[in-house]
Design a protein around this motif. Structure first.
Motif, short mmCIF file in Angstrom:
data_model
loop_
_atom_site.label_atom_id
_atom_site.label_comp_id
_atom_site.label_asym_id
_atom_site.label_seq_id
_atom_site.Cartn_x
_atom_site.Cartn_y
_atom_site.Cartn_z
N ALA A 51 99.31 1.14 -72.86
CA ALA A 51 99.92 1.34 -74.18
C ALA A 51 100.96 2.45 -74.20
N VAL A 52 101.04 3.25 -73.16
CA VAL A 52 101.93 4.42 -73.13
C VAL A 52 103.40 4.02 -73.23
N ARG A 53 104.13 4.78 -74.07
CA ARG A 53 105.58 4.61 -74.21
C ARG A 53 106.32 5.94 -74.20
N GLU A 54 105.59 7.06 -74.36
CA GLU A 54 106.22 8.38 -74.43
C GLU A 54 105.43 9.38 -73.61
N ALA A 55 106.10 10.38 -73.07
CA ALA A 55 105.45 11.45 -72.31
C ALA A 55 106.01 12.80 -72.73
N GLN A 56 105.15 13.81 -72.71
CA GLN A 56 105.55 15.18 -73.01
C GLN A 56 104.78 16.11 -72.09
N ILE A 57 105.49 17.01 -71.43
CA ILE A 57 104.87 17.97 -70.53
C ILE A 57 104.97 19.35 -71.15
N ALA A 58 103.85 20.07 -71.17
CA ALA A 58 103.81 21.46 -71.61
C ALA A 58 102.96 22.22 -70.60
N GLY A 59 103.59 23.08 -69.83
CA GLY A 59 102.86 23.81 -68.80
C GLY A 59 102.30 22.84 -67.77
N THR A 60 100.98 22.83 -67.63
CA THR A 60 100.32 21.95 -66.67
C THR A 60 99.65 20.75 -67.35
N GLY A 76 95.66 16.97 -67.18
CA GLY A 76 95.95 18.33 -66.73
C GLY A 76 96.08 18.40 -65.22
N ALA A 77 97.03 19.17 -64.74
CA ALA A 77 97.23 19.36 -63.30
C ALA A 77 96.13 20.28 -62.79
N ARG A 78 95.70 20.01 -61.56
CA ARG A 78 94.76 20.92 -60.92
C ARG A 78 95.21 21.14 -59.49
N GLY A 79 94.85 22.28 -58.97
CA GLY A 79 95.21 22.60 -57.59
C GLY A 79 94.47 21.73 -56.61
N ARG A 80 95.03 21.65 -55.43
CA ARG A 80 94.38 20.85 -54.38
C ARG A 80 93.55 21.70 -53.49
#
Length: 80
Positions: A51-60, A76-80
């Motif tokens: 269903a996704v049509r839009e994306a927004q990134i804030a920090g991680t 959310g991004a996480r370290g490897r």
């Protein structure tokens, strides 16, 4: 391309970003049998991704919204 884990199966596919928005192509998934609650969560995740049509990134944090602007996923991004 994208890849992810639903907690039971691995998924991967392609996405397209154009003037009409962001679209994730149907995901290829592994076919492991999941416990019913996990299978239900996986189904909801794949439906939300479609269903996704839009994306927004804030920090991680990556918020993915549908065409009406309703947030469908927050990742959310996480370290490897």
């Amino acid at each position: 391309r994208y890849s992810a884990s639903t907690g039971c199966n691995a998924i991967s596919g392609t996405y397209q970003l154009d003037p009409d928005g962001l679209r994730f192509a149907p995901a290829a998934t592994t076919l492991a049998a999941c416990a019913p609650p996990v299978a239900a969560a996986e189904k909801r995740f794949l439906e939300a991704l479609a269903a996704v049509r839009e994306a927004q990134i804030a920090g991680t944090t990556l918020d993915l919204a549908d065409g009406a602007g309703k947030r469908r996923l927050r990742l959310g991004a996480r370290g490897r």
